[in-house]
Write a protein that holds these residues in place. Structure first.
Motif, PDB file in Angstrom:
ATOM      1  N   VAL A  63       0.794  -1.471   0.141  1.00 38.36           N
ATOM      2  CA  VAL A  63      -0.132  -0.101   0.136  1.00 38.36           C
ATOM      3  C   VAL A  63       0.664   1.263  -0.037  1.00 38.36           C
ATOM      4  O   VAL A  63       0.438   2.222  -0.734  1.00 38.36           O
ATOM      5  CB  VAL A  63      -0.830   0.000   1.014  1.00 38.36           C
ATOM      6  N   THR A  64       1.979   1.253   0.748  1.00 39.48           N
ATOM      7  CA  THR A  64       3.077   2.359   0.663  1.00 39.48           C
ATOM      8  C   THR A  64       3.297   2.795  -0.648  1.00 39.48           C
ATOM      9  O   THR A  64       3.384   3.874  -0.936  1.00 39.48           O
ATOM     10  CB  THR A  64       4.191   2.057   1.639  1.00 39.48           C
ATOM     11  N   ASN A  65       3.796   1.631  -1.458  1.00 39.19           N
ATOM     12  CA  ASN A  65       4.287   2.073  -2.784  1.00 39.19           C
ATOM     13  C   ASN A  65       3.081   2.603  -3.640  1.00 39.19           C
ATOM     14  O   ASN A  65       3.348   3.597  -4.538  1.00 39.19           O
ATOM     15  CB  ASN A  65       4.526   0.752  -3.594  1.00 39.19           C
ATOM     16  N   ILE A  66       1.877   2.129  -3.375  1.00 43.25           N
ATOM     17  CA  ILE A  66       0.782   2.656  -4.199  1.00 43.25           C
ATOM     18  C   ILE A  66       0.395   4.084  -3.641  1.00 43.25           C
ATOM     19  O   ILE A  66       0.436   4.898  -4.713  1.00 43.25           O
ATOM     20  CB  ILE A  66      -0.429   1.841  -3.977  1.00 43.25           C
ATOM     21  N   ALA A  67       0.744   4.439  -2.526  1.00 43.86           N
ATOM     22  CA  ALA A  67       0.706   5.896  -1.787  1.00 43.86           C
ATOM     23  C   ALA A  67       1.631   6.658  -2.877  1.00 43.86           C
ATOM     24  O   ALA A  67       1.237   7.970  -3.195  1.00 43.86           O
ATOM     25  CB  ALA A  67       0.728   5.928  -0.512  1.00 43.86           C
ATOM     26  N   MET A  68       2.994   6.096  -2.940  1.00 42.26           N
ATOM     27  CA  MET A  68       3.831   6.919  -3.605  1.00 42.26           C
ATOM     28  C   MET A  68       3.489   7.315  -5.035  1.00 42.26           C
ATOM     29  O   MET A  68       3.580   8.577  -5.416  1.00 42.26           O
ATOM     30  CB  MET A  68       5.057   5.885  -4.022  1.00 42.26           C
ATOM     31  N   LEU A  69       2.584   6.258  -5.863  1.00 40.32           N
ATOM     32  CA  LEU A  69       2.126   6.494  -7.415  1.00 40.32           C
ATOM     33  C   LEU A  69       1.238   7.740  -7.305  1.00 40.32           C
ATOM     34  O   LEU A  69       1.110   8.684  -7.814  1.00 40.32           O
ATOM     35  CB  LEU A  69       1.496   5.247  -7.828  1.00 40.32           C
ATOM     36  N   TYR A  70       0.296   7.712  -6.050  1.00 43.34           N
ATOM     37  CA  TYR A  70      -0.390   8.868  -5.964  1.00 43.34           C
ATOM     38  C   TYR A  70       0.134  10.172  -5.662  1.00 43.34           C
ATOM     39  O   TYR A  70      -0.201  11.222  -6.298  1.00 43.34           O
ATOM     40  CB  TYR A  70      -1.583   8.637  -4.872  1.00 43.34           C
ATOM     41  N   LEU A  71       1.075  10.245  -4.913  1.00 43.12           N
ATOM     42  CA  LEU A  71       2.057  11.232  -4.553  1.00 43.12           C
ATOM     43  C   LEU A  71       2.563  11.850  -5.912  1.00 43.12           C
ATOM     44  O   LEU A  71       2.689  13.246  -6.038  1.00 43.12           O
ATOM     45  CB  LEU A  71       2.988  10.868  -3.789  1.00 43.12           C
ATOM     46  N   LEU A  72       2.918  10.858  -6.718  1.00 46.34           N
ATOM     47  CA  LEU A  72       3.536  11.441  -8.241  1.00 46.34           C
ATOM     48  C   LEU A  72       2.518  12.214  -8.900  1.00 46.34           C
ATOM     49  O   LEU A  72       2.772  13.290  -9.433  1.00 46.34           O
ATOM     50  CB  LEU A  72       3.843  10.243  -8.902  1.00 46.34           C
ATOM     51  N   GLY A  73       1.091  11.612  -8.740  1.00 47.84           N
ATOM     52  CA  GLY A  73      -0.031  12.321  -9.572  1.00 47.84           C
ATOM     53  C   GLY A  73      -0.011  13.852  -8.733  1.00 47.84           C
ATOM     54  O   GLY A  73      -0.305  14.725  -9.686  1.00 47.84           O
ATOM     55  N   THR A  74      -0.171  13.940  -7.330  1.00 44.08           N
ATOM     56  CA  THR A  74      -0.056  15.173  -6.858  1.00 44.08           C
ATOM     57  C   THR A  74       0.921  16.181  -7.248  1.00 44.08           C
ATOM     58  O   THR A  74       0.583  17.361  -7.554  1.00 44.08           O
ATOM     59  CB  THR A  74      -0.364  15.051  -5.452  1.00 44.08           C
ATOM     60  N   THR A  75       2.014  15.641  -7.353  1.00 44.66           N
ATOM     61  CA  THR A  75       3.013  16.574  -7.746  1.00 44.66           C
ATOM     62  C   THR A  75       3.002  17.104  -9.124  1.00 44.66           C
ATOM     63  O   THR A  75       2.983  18.284  -9.264  1.00 44.66           O
ATOM     64  CB  THR A  75       4.478  15.710  -7.840  1.00 44.66           C
ATOM     65  N   PHE A  76       2.381  16.343 -10.043  1.00 46.17           N
ATOM     66  CA  PHE A  76       2.127  16.617 -11.333  1.00 46.17           C
ATOM     67  C   PHE A  76       0.856  17.796 -11.410  1.00 46.17           C
ATOM     68  O   PHE A  76       1.047  18.761 -12.133  1.00 46.17           O
ATOM     69  CB  PHE A  76       1.861  15.209 -12.291  1.00 46.17           C
ATOM     70  N   VAL A  77       0.093  17.458 -10.557  1.00 49.90           N
ATOM     71  CA  VAL A  77      -0.886  18.489 -10.664  1.00 49.90           C
ATOM     72  C   VAL A  77      -0.660  19.955  -9.762  1.00 49.90           C
ATOM     73  O   VAL A  77      -0.910  20.850 -10.597  1.00 49.90           O
ATOM     74  CB  VAL A  77      -2.285  17.883  -9.822  1.00 49.90           C
ATOM     75  N   ALA A  78       0.278  19.604  -8.877  1.00 56.24           N
ATOM     76  CA  ALA A  78       0.576  20.768  -8.188  1.00 56.24           C
ATOM     77  C   ALA A  78       1.482  21.624  -9.267  1.00 56.24           C
ATOM     78  O   ALA A  78       1.367  22.865  -9.338  1.00 56.24           O
ATOM     79  CB  ALA A  78       1.509  20.536  -7.124  1.00 56.24           C
ATOM     80  N   LEU A  79       2.053  20.930  -9.940  1.00 53.47           N
ATOM     81  CA  LEU A  79       2.994  21.555 -11.031  1.00 53.47           C
ATOM     82  C   LEU A  79       2.189  22.331 -12.091  1.00 53.47           C
ATOM     83  O   LEU A  79       2.761  23.521 -12.516  1.00 53.47           O
ATOM     84  CB  LEU A  79       4.059  20.424 -11.720  1.00 53.47           C
ATOM     85  N   ARG A  80       1.132  21.660 -12.782  1.00 53.91           N
ATOM     86  CA  ARG A  80       0.530  22.076 -13.820  1.00 53.91           C
ATOM     87  C   ARG A  80      -1.009  23.033 -13.149  1.00 53.91           C
ATOM     88  O   ARG A  80      -0.946  24.100 -13.951  1.00 53.91           O
ATOM     89  CB  ARG A  80      -0.112  21.163 -14.444  1.00 53.91           C
ATOM     90  N   LEU A  81      -1.505  22.773 -12.199  1.00 51.12           N
ATOM     91  CA  LEU A  81      -2.712  23.388 -11.834  1.00 51.12           C
ATOM     92  C   LEU A  81      -2.800  24.289 -10.511  1.00 51.12           C
ATOM     93  O   LEU A  81      -3.678  24.940 -10.467  1.00 51.12           O
ATOM     94  CB  LEU A  81      -3.648  22.390 -11.647  1.00 51.12           C
ATOM     95  N   GLY A  82      -1.602  23.865  -9.981  1.00 50.16           N
ATOM     96  CA  GLY A  82      -1.666  25.087  -8.732  1.00 50.16           C
ATOM     97  C   GLY A  82      -1.875  24.614  -7.421  1.00 50.16           C
ATOM     98  O   GLY A  82      -2.205  23.093  -7.470  1.00 50.16           O
ATOM     99  N   ARG A  83      -2.168  25.259  -6.342  1.00 44.80           N
ATOM    100  CA  ARG A  83      -2.334  24.613  -4.922  1.00 44.80           C
ATOM    101  C   ARG A  83      -3.490  24.096  -4.935  1.00 44.80           C
ATOM    102  O   ARG A  83      -3.737  23.064  -4.252  1.00 44.80           O
ATOM    103  CB  ARG A  83      -1.846  25.760  -3.884  1.00 44.80           C
ATOM    104  N   GLY A  84      -4.730  24.818  -5.061  1.00 45.63           N
ATOM    105  CA  GLY A  84      -6.019  24.368  -4.858  1.00 45.63           C
ATOM    106  C   GLY A  84      -6.196  22.841  -5.391  1.00 45.63           C
ATOM    107  O   GLY A  84      -6.609  21.885  -4.242  1.00 45.63           O
ATOM    108  N   PRO A  85      -6.085  22.569  -6.679  1.00 46.39           N
ATOM    109  CA  PRO A  85      -6.486  21.424  -7.097  1.00 46.39           C
ATOM    110  C   PRO A  85      -5.543  20.263  -6.720  1.00 46.39           C
ATOM    111  O   PRO A  85      -6.009  19.187  -6.290  1.00 46.39           O
ATOM    112  CB  PRO A  85      -6.102  21.476  -8.694  1.00 46.39           C
ATOM    113  N   ALA A  86      -4.280  20.732  -5.992  1.00 50.97           N
ATOM    114  CA  ALA A  86      -3.486  19.535  -5.537  1.00 50.97           C
ATOM    115  C   ALA A  86      -3.605  19.234  -4.293  1.00 50.97           C
ATOM    116  O   ALA A  86      -3.707  17.853  -3.966  1.00 50.97           O
ATOM    117  CB  ALA A  86      -1.893  20.376  -5.666  1.00 50.97           C
ATOM    118  N   VAL A  87      -4.014  20.038  -3.259  1.00 52.61           N
ATOM    119  CA  VAL A  87      -4.502  19.865  -2.165  1.00 52.61           C
ATOM    120  C   VAL A  87      -5.908  19.087  -2.099  1.00 52.61           C
ATOM    121  O   VAL A  87      -6.048  18.099  -1.504  1.00 52.61           O
ATOM    122  CB  VAL A  87      -4.744  20.962  -1.274  1.00 52.61           C
TER     123      VAL A  87
END
Lengths: 540, 236
Positions: A63-87
């Motif tokens: 499960v920890t590794n899967i959480a990492m995958l989601y973290l990657l997605g969050t990073t991408f969203v933060a990069l592109r769409l800003g803070r609101g969507p990322a949180v």
């Protein structure tokens, strides 16, 4: 805002988003959707993608590794769409993780306590990463904006530096502002009293700008000048502040009415206005310095003139006064012959003074005037004969020979100036050559020039550099029995140069002095024999 | 005895002009202001008017306009204004001649006499015109020199000469001459200058020092006809 974004969508240019005219409420909703909802939907879909990737791996992955995958997605969203969507996405991710991957599956309940810890850390890390990424992104965006801003400012100020006058500067600024902001712009320059004198059309802007410019509110502009503060009405009015008062107003109108201009763009506009104001100030200072220089030259010339005029006017004046008082002696002391002599003396001296005065006036006109020639086509023989006629009396002791080819072209010149040159040359000849001297006036055309020569076989030029003769207040001989401030040849040179030609003095090969006046021939004219039919019309 | 009206505000020049003309057989009326000048012109009906432009109450140009409204009397301007534009303005208002101050007394007298003569005698006869060595028959449009040889004048040259003759001793402005010769739609002084040059070469003894067709710089041309025969009033 990403790099491409900032370049392709300038502030005022929102026209691309308004192709279809929508009813107002719908439009607002659409705008809201575009600005916010869309980003959150994208964030949700990224979560979906992460989930889709994670599901096949689930049984093998921790499960920890899967959480990492989601973290990657969050990073991408933060990069592109800003803070609101990322949180927002990190929270959704935790919920999805809990629901799909943490036993018991397909429920939000959690059996194992450590999973709370995992989820908590994952959430915190996601939010921190989102924040960091957004901060870094903003810094880099700012750097890009700053760079771009200084680049456009630099481009403008470089052109402003070489602009010769205020009008050109205003035109340069208008062009740059039009380009950078995709808006219509105008600069109203204030005159000395602070009134808005000249309106500068933004001719480098697209064609519709002229109609837009006409509707700029002059009263508002005047108000902005008076209070010296920026005003945003139907357009942006920015005063161009000089050291003491506003030099003008910069008016920028967005292409699309009623669109809100972001602060950052307003700041950039202010910077443009400041640059322009600085340049205008510099132009004004340079103008003032030039005026001061001209003024000081005038003072110098005036002083020299006064010194030498006072001498050269007093001499004939004292002769006139003396002769007058003699004639006025009571009781007919003088016989008729003597009276006649004195009368002639008075006339001659007065004529000298008159020539001197007209020379001074001519020189002043040429040096201080606007420098524009009032040219017309003239026949050279016309000008020469006119000058000769005026000097018939004073040249009666000399022999005059005029030698002109019959096919001499007309010249484009200011007649009075050319005649003045000839007058001065002839007066010099009359003054400095003895009786019996032959004075020859001739003209030839060579290439693009006409050469008019006044030569004599008299005593010749004084020793020394002939160029010296053309300086003001030079006289061929030092002794004072010849009247006339040494202005004559200086006037000849000034007049010749005004016409794009020149005059030189030299010694005649056969002895005597020789003056060569060179004038550019603007156009050769056919002689009438060849062109009479062209001019001939039915008799009036 | 001809009557000359002098409109001039300067006392010294008034005196000189009065002496000059009285000594040479004129009756003289002097006016010191524009208003006085207009009044005297109507009252005395002078044979010639001599007028200064810088008058204390009004510009002399106004007086010229005023007089021209009712009288063809010859008007000579006597002024210190030398600029071409100012001289041209005087001619356009109807002045017949322009003498620049400081003036030479004999020349002023000669011009005034010539002007009165033309005016009193009426326009020049259009018959034979004697210009130095060349005589021109204005009606038959032929010219011949002293030896009876024919001098060929082109139609345009003839028309220019005719216009100048019609104006007698008075100056004809470039614009007026061009209008009379070429018609109203031509505004090019180049052709005129070229033709004047060729006319001089045919009529003048020394075309580079013309005695008959004289140039008034920036204004126009004037034809001088010695009706008293070739008396050498200008030394060569």
């Amino acid at each position: 805002m990403s790099r491409e974004n900032s370049r392709s969508s300038p502030v005022f240019d929102v026209s691309s988003q308004r192709k279809i005219a929508l009813p107002r409420p719908l439009h607002v909703i659409l705008m809201f959707f575009r600005q916010y909802i869309r980003k959150y939907l994208i964030a949700l879909s990224v979560t979906g993608i992460c989930t889709a990737i994670a599901i096949p791996f689930y049984p093998n992955f921790n499960v920890t590794n899967i959480a990492m995958l989601y973290l990657l997605g969050t990073t991408f969203v933060a990069l592109r769409l800003g803070r609101g969507p990322a949180v927002f996405m990190s929270v959704v991710n935790i919920l999805v993780l809990d629901y799909l991957f943490i036993p018991p599956l397909f429920s939000f309940e959690i059996d194992d306590l450590p999973y709370f810890f995992t989820l908590g850390v994952a959430l915190i890390v996601a939010i921190v990463i989102a924040n960091l990424v957004v901060t870094i992104q903003r810094h880099s965006d700012n750097a890009v904006t700053r760079e771009r801003r200084s680049a456009v400012l630099y481009a403008m100020s470089r052109e402003l530096c070489v602009a010769p006058d205020a009008q050109t500067m205003a035109a340069v600024a208008v062009r740059h502002i039009c380009e950078v902001f995709h808006a219509t712009a105008a600069v109203l320059l204030a005159d000395e009293q602070g009134g808005l004198a000249s309106m500068l059309p933004a001719d480098s802007c697209p064609s519709d700008s002229h109609t837009a410019l006409r509707s700029f509110d002059l009263e508002t502009a005047q108000k902005v000048i008076a209070c010296g503060e920026r005003l945003i009405a139907e357009a942006v009015y920015i005063p161009l502040q000089g050291s003491r008062r506003a030099k003008g107003v910069l008016i920028v109108r967005p292409r699309v009415p009623d669109c809100v201009i972001p602060d950052e763009q307003l700041n950039l506009l202010d910077a443009f206005a400041a640059q322009l104001a600085l340049a205008l100030q510099r132009a004004r200072l340079a103008e003032a310095a030039e005026l001061a220089r001209i003024a000081s030259e005038r003072v110098l010339l005036r002083n020299t003139l006064l010194a030498s005029i006072s001498h050269d006017l007093r001499t004939p004046l004292s002769a006139i006064a003396g002769a007058g008082s003699l004639i006025a002696l009571p009781g007919y002391v003088l016989n008729l012959d003597r009276r006649t002599t004195l009368g002639q003396l008075i006339e001659r001296k007065a004529q000298d003074m008159s020539n001197l005065v007209s020379n001074i006036l001519k020189l002043a006109e040429m040096e201080f005037g606007d420098g524009a020639l009032r040219t017309d086509w003239h026949a050279v023989e016309d000008l020469i004969s006119h000058s000769l006629r005026a000097h018939e009396v004073c040249l009666s002791q000399q022999r005059i020979v005029v030698n002109l080819p019959a096919d001499l072209p007309l010249i484009l010149a200011e007649a009075t100036l050319i005649v003045q040159i000839l007058n001065n040359l002839l007066e010099n000849a009359a003054k400095y050559t003895p009786a019996g001297t032959t004075i020859e006036i001739s003209a030839v055309v060579s290439d693009a020039d006409m050469l008019i020569v006044v030569a004599d076989d008299g005593p010749g030029l004084p020793p020394g550099d002939p160029e010296r003769l053309f300086e003001k207040f030079q006289r061929g001989r030092a002794e004072g029995n010849v009247v006339g401030v040494g202005l004559g040849l200086a006037i000849c040179r000034a007049a010749a140069r005004l016409h794009g030609g020149d005059i030189r003095a030299m010694s005649n090969p056969g002895g005597g002095a020789r003056f060569e006046l060179r004038l550019p021939v603007k156009m050769l004219i056919d002689m009438p024999a060849a062109s009479e039919s062209d001019y001939l019309r039915t008799p009036a | 005895m001809h009557l000359i009206l002098i409109v001039e505000d300067d006392q010294a020049i008034q005196n000189i002009l009065r002496m000059l003309f009285e000594a040479n057989g004129f009756r003289v009326v002097v006016a010191g202001t524009a208003a006085r000048g207009e009044h005297d012109a109507k009252l005395h009906r002078p044979d010639i008017v001599l007028i200064d432009l810088g008058l204390p109450d009004r510009d002399g140009l106004n007086v010229i306009t005023e007089i021209r409204a009712w009288s063809p009397v010859p008007i000579i301007v006597l002024s210190a204004r030398t600029a071409e534009g100012q001289r041209l303005a005087a001619f356009e208002k109807g002045a017949d001649d322009y003498v620049i101050k400081p003036f030479s007394a004999p020349e002023l007298l000669a011009r005034a006499r010539a002007m009165v003569r033309r005016h009193v005698r009426g326009d020049l006869p259009m018959g034979m015109l004697q210009l130095g060595e060349v005589s021109v028959d204005m009606t038959r449009r032929v010219a011949q020199d002293r030896h009876g040889r024919e001098v060929r004048l082109t139609p345009l040259e003839h028309r220019i000469l005719e216009s100048l003759v019609r104006h007698g001793d008075r100056i004809m402005t470039h614009a007026a001459l061009i209008k009379e010769v070429w018609g109203p739609n031509r505004d090019d002084s180049r052709a005129l200058r070229v033709y004047i040059g060729s006319l001089r070469r045919k009529l003048e003894v020394d075309p580079s020092r013309p005695r008959y067709i004289l140039t008034e710089l920036g204004i126009g041309y004037r034809l001088v006809i010695d009706t008293d025969g070739p008396s050498g009033n200008a030394p060569h």
